[in-house]
Design an enzyme around this catalytic site. Structure first.
Site, mmCIF file in Angstrom:
data_model
loop_
_atom_site.group_PDB
_atom_site.id
_atom_site.type_symbol
_atom_site.label_atom_id
_atom_site.label_comp_id
_atom_site.label_asym_id
_atom_site.label_seq_id
_atom_site.Cartn_x
_atom_site.Cartn_y
_atom_site.Cartn_z
ATOM 1 C CG ASP A 4 -1.853 -1.134 1.295
ATOM 2 O OD1 ASP A 4 -2.146 -1.701 0.225
ATOM 3 O OD2 ASP A 4 -2.307 -1.473 2.409
HETATM 4 N N1 URA Z 1 -1.203 -5.929 3.930
HETATM 5 C C1 URA Z 1 -1.698 -4.676 3.924
HETATM 6 O O1 URA Z 1 -2.728 -4.412 4.521
HETATM 7 N N2 URA Z 1 -1.021 -3.747 3.251
HETATM 8 C C2 URA Z 1 0.142 -3.973 2.604
HETATM 9 O O2 URA Z 1 0.721 -3.056 2.022
HETATM 10 C C3 URA Z 1 0.651 -5.280 2.620
HETATM 11 C C4 URA Z 1 -0.054 -6.255 3.299
#
Ligand code: URA
Length: 236
Positions: free
Chosen positions: A103
């Protein structure tokens, strides 16, 4: 292949830097100095040296990035900076892409490569590559959460996650944990904690497929993987 492309492909610098290397007589082709930047080489059979040291061509590149917040795990975007904007120029002709996604607000280990087969293996649900995250959590994480994550917690869309290993580093109003998962659903870690009634405050990936994030990399920095690290990924 042209000698300048060959050398740039071996991460010996930008095209301009490679041209300077060649013009200054530091490059040999089968033991003869070459000064023409347009000379052709046979990458399978010729012996190319820089300052007397043999340079081996590699088709594939594997980089480890310590992803900072605010950049997206994509190859292009109209508005936001992408992880490819962080890649040094010497790798710009490699058509690199990120292996999976983090993310925009997640930091830590992101692999970049042009090896599609390996990237596919690492991200395919069939191969279950481990991914370990360090997170700070708003709320007290308890043994009950360890159990629930181990048994397989059900997230918002009804999906029951595969067994995950939760390790509590600090259990407090703001807790610190490490979580290892073997799949990669969208926002998975955040949704798993949401299902447990808690909110992820910060999330950082610290390992993937047996390769650990290098502590020496500050956010935004990257380095090529070592041969051992590449072998570890290939063993998946
Ligand atoms: N899980 C999440 O919620 N975000 C990420 O970036 C990776 C795994």
């Amino acid at each position: 292949m042209r000698i300048d492309k060959y050398l740039a492909s071996c991460a010996l610098g930008s095209r301009k830097q490679v041209h300077d290397l060649i013009k200054s007589g530091r490059v040999t082709l089968n033991a003869n100095v070459i000064k023409s930047i347009g000379a052709h080489v046979d990458e399978e059979n010729d012996i190319i040296c820089v300052d007397g040291e043999r340079i081996i061509y590699s088709r594939f590149v594997y980089l480890m990035l310590n992803k900072p917040e605010g950049v997206i795990s994509a190859t292009e975007d109209n508005k936001l900076p992408t992880v490819l904007d962080l890649v040094p120029n010497e790798y710009s002709h490699y058509n690199l892409f990120p292996v999976g996604r983090l993310d925009i607000d997640t930091t830590g280990l992101l692999l970049l490569t042009n090896d599609g087969a390996l990237a596919h293996r690492l991200t395919s649900p069939k191969h279950h590559a481990d991914k370990t995250y360090f997170a700070t959590i708003d709320g007290i994480v308890t043994e009950k959460d360890i159990d629930a994550f181990y048994k397989g917690i059900q997230i918002d869309d009804g999906y029951v996650c595969k067994s995950a290993d939760l390790v509590i580093i600090k259990s407090d109003l703001v807790s610190e944990i490490e979580l290892t998962i073997r799949e990669g659903k969208f926002h998975q870690v955040k949704r798993m904690f949401e299902a447990a009634g808690k909110k992820v405050l910060t999330l950082k990936r610290i390992a993937m497929g047996g390769v650990l994030l290098d502590d020496n990399l500050i956010e935004g920095q990257m380095r090529p993987l070592s041969d051992d690290e590449i072998a570890t990924l290939r063993s998946i």
